[in-house]
Design an enzyme around this catalytic site. Structure first.
Site, PDB file in Angstrom:
ATOM      1  N   ARG A   8       0.844  -1.181   0.000  1.00 45.24           N
ATOM      2  CA  ARG A   8       0.000   0.000   0.000  1.00 45.24           C
ATOM      3  C   ARG A   8       0.890   1.245   0.000  1.00 45.24           C
ATOM      4  NH1 ARG A   8      -3.814   2.961   4.391  1.00 45.24           N
ATOM      5  NH2 ARG A   8      -4.715   4.418   2.900  1.00 45.24           N
ATOM      6  N   HIS A   9       0.504   2.238  -0.797  1.00 44.97           N
ATOM      7  CA  HIS A   9       1.256   3.488  -0.894  1.00 44.97           C
ATOM      8  C   HIS A   9       1.404   4.177   0.461  1.00 44.97           C
ATOM      9  CE1 HIS A   9      -2.340   5.934  -0.254  1.00 44.97           C
ATOM     10  NE2 HIS A   9      -2.971   5.093  -1.052  1.00 44.97           N
ATOM     11  N   ASN A  15      -5.271  11.220   3.230  1.00 46.48           N
ATOM     12  CA  ASN A  15      -5.291  10.167   4.251  1.00 46.48           C
ATOM     13  C   ASN A  15      -5.314  10.792   5.639  1.00 46.48           C
ATOM     14  OD1 ASN A  15      -3.035   7.876   2.527  1.00 46.48           O
ATOM     15  ND2 ASN A  15      -5.253   7.963   2.477  1.00 46.48           N
ATOM     16  N   GLN A  21     -10.121   9.079  -1.258  1.00 43.49           N
ATOM     17  CA  GLN A  21      -9.305   9.427  -2.421  1.00 43.49           C
ATOM     18  C   GLN A  21      -9.775   8.732  -3.690  1.00 43.49           C
ATOM     19  OE1 GLN A  21      -4.920  10.449  -0.869  1.00 43.49           O
ATOM     20  NE2 GLN A  21      -5.442   8.309  -0.594  1.00 43.49           N
ATOM     21  N   ARG A  58       0.608   8.797  -5.941  1.00 45.47           N
ATOM     22  CA  ARG A  58       0.969   8.347  -4.598  1.00 45.47           C
ATOM     23  C   ARG A  58       1.535   6.927  -4.616  1.00 45.47           C
ATOM     24  NH1 ARG A  58      -4.679   8.755  -4.962  1.00 45.47           N
ATOM     25  NH2 ARG A  58      -5.932   6.922  -4.374  1.00 45.47           N
ATOM     26  N   GLU A  83      -6.639   2.544  -7.937  1.00 43.55           N
ATOM     27  CA  GLU A  83      -7.559   2.427  -6.804  1.00 43.55           C
ATOM     28  C   GLU A  83      -9.021   2.364  -7.257  1.00 43.55           C
ATOM     29  OE1 GLU A  83      -8.419   1.304  -4.162  1.00 43.55           O
ATOM     30  OE2 GLU A  83      -7.901   2.634  -2.487  1.00 43.55           O
ATOM     31  N   HIS A 141      -3.072   0.226  -3.759  1.00 46.68           N
ATOM     32  CA  HIS A 141      -3.949   0.976  -2.873  1.00 46.68           C
ATOM     33  C   HIS A 141      -4.717   0.060  -1.922  1.00 46.68           C
ATOM     34  CE1 HIS A 141      -3.358   4.395  -5.668  1.00 46.68           C
ATOM     35  NE2 HIS A 141      -3.370   3.446  -6.584  1.00 46.68           N
TER      36      HIS A 141
END
Length: 214
Positions: A8-9, A15, A21, A58, A83, A141
């Site tokens: 995961r980024h 966030n 997002q 991201r 995502e 994501h």
């Protein structure tokens, strides 16, 4: 046998503000860059054949930071692992979502989990088949990772209450033409879960609504 490590980024300002997002392209903040570097240093203990990323900045910057740490020169992008699209909920904080779409009110334009699985799983299988015997880092994501987990290991409820934190690593192997879960929060990642890492579900009000029924 090909191994895929879904990462995961790192954290973004949305966030931090707990804004949804989805497909909106929000960059990493400084904390997110530090999280990506920390994950990269942990991954540097193994050999990697490629890093593949969602095209959103991201995830892509997370992949590039990890590439620097593990000694790879190139990060390629894959549109299919972008995502989940949350439609009209994107950009909303929890209280705004509750005001505009109270209770079970449908969110216009929201991509279903089935639709996400329908694009992500075949893409990951194809990626594995194109790198036989390889070890691949996939920077993506929280919504994508949660969907893959639910599709690949639907009978394993243990991961549902475990956070998918920024920078966390979840490993899978390609077997019999599909994917198999190896480790949710792979032990390679134990040291990277720090106080500055928050759960994806805590940051996304739509996911919190859905999680009990997933």
């Amino acid at each position: 046998m090909t191994s895929l490590y879904l990462v995961r980024h790192g954290e973004t300002d949305w966030n931090l503000d707990r804004r949804i997002q989805g497909s909106t392209d929000i960059p990493l903040n400084d904390t997110g860059r530090a999280q990506a570097a920390r994950t990269g240093r942990l991954l540097a203990s193994r050999r990697w054949d490629a890093i593949v990323s969602s095209p959103l900045s991201r995830a892509l910057e997370t992949g590039r930071i990890i590439a620097r740490e593990v000694g790879l020169d190139t990060v390629t992008t894959m549109d299919a692992i972008v995502e989940r699209h949350y439609g009209a909920a994107e950009g909303l904080a929890d209280h705004e979502l509750s005001r505009l779409f109270p209770g079970d009110t449908p969110v216009p334009g929201r991509e279903t989990r089935e639709q996400v699985a329908g694009r992500v799983i075949p893409a990951l299988v194809a990626l594995a088949e194109n790198h036989p015997g390889g070890n691949i880092v996939v920077t993506t994501h929280g919504g994508v990772i949660r969907t893959v987990l639910n599709a690949v290991a639907p009978d394993e409820n243990r991961h549902r209450g475990i956070p998918i934190t920024n920078g966390s690593v979840h490993s899978f192997r390609h077997t019999d033409g599909g994917l198999e879960l190896v480790a949710f929060d792979d032990p390679i990642d134990e040291e990277s879960v720090a106080e500055d890492s928050e759960d994806f579900v805590d940051q996304n009000a739509v996911e919190r609504r859905e999680i009990s029924g997933v």
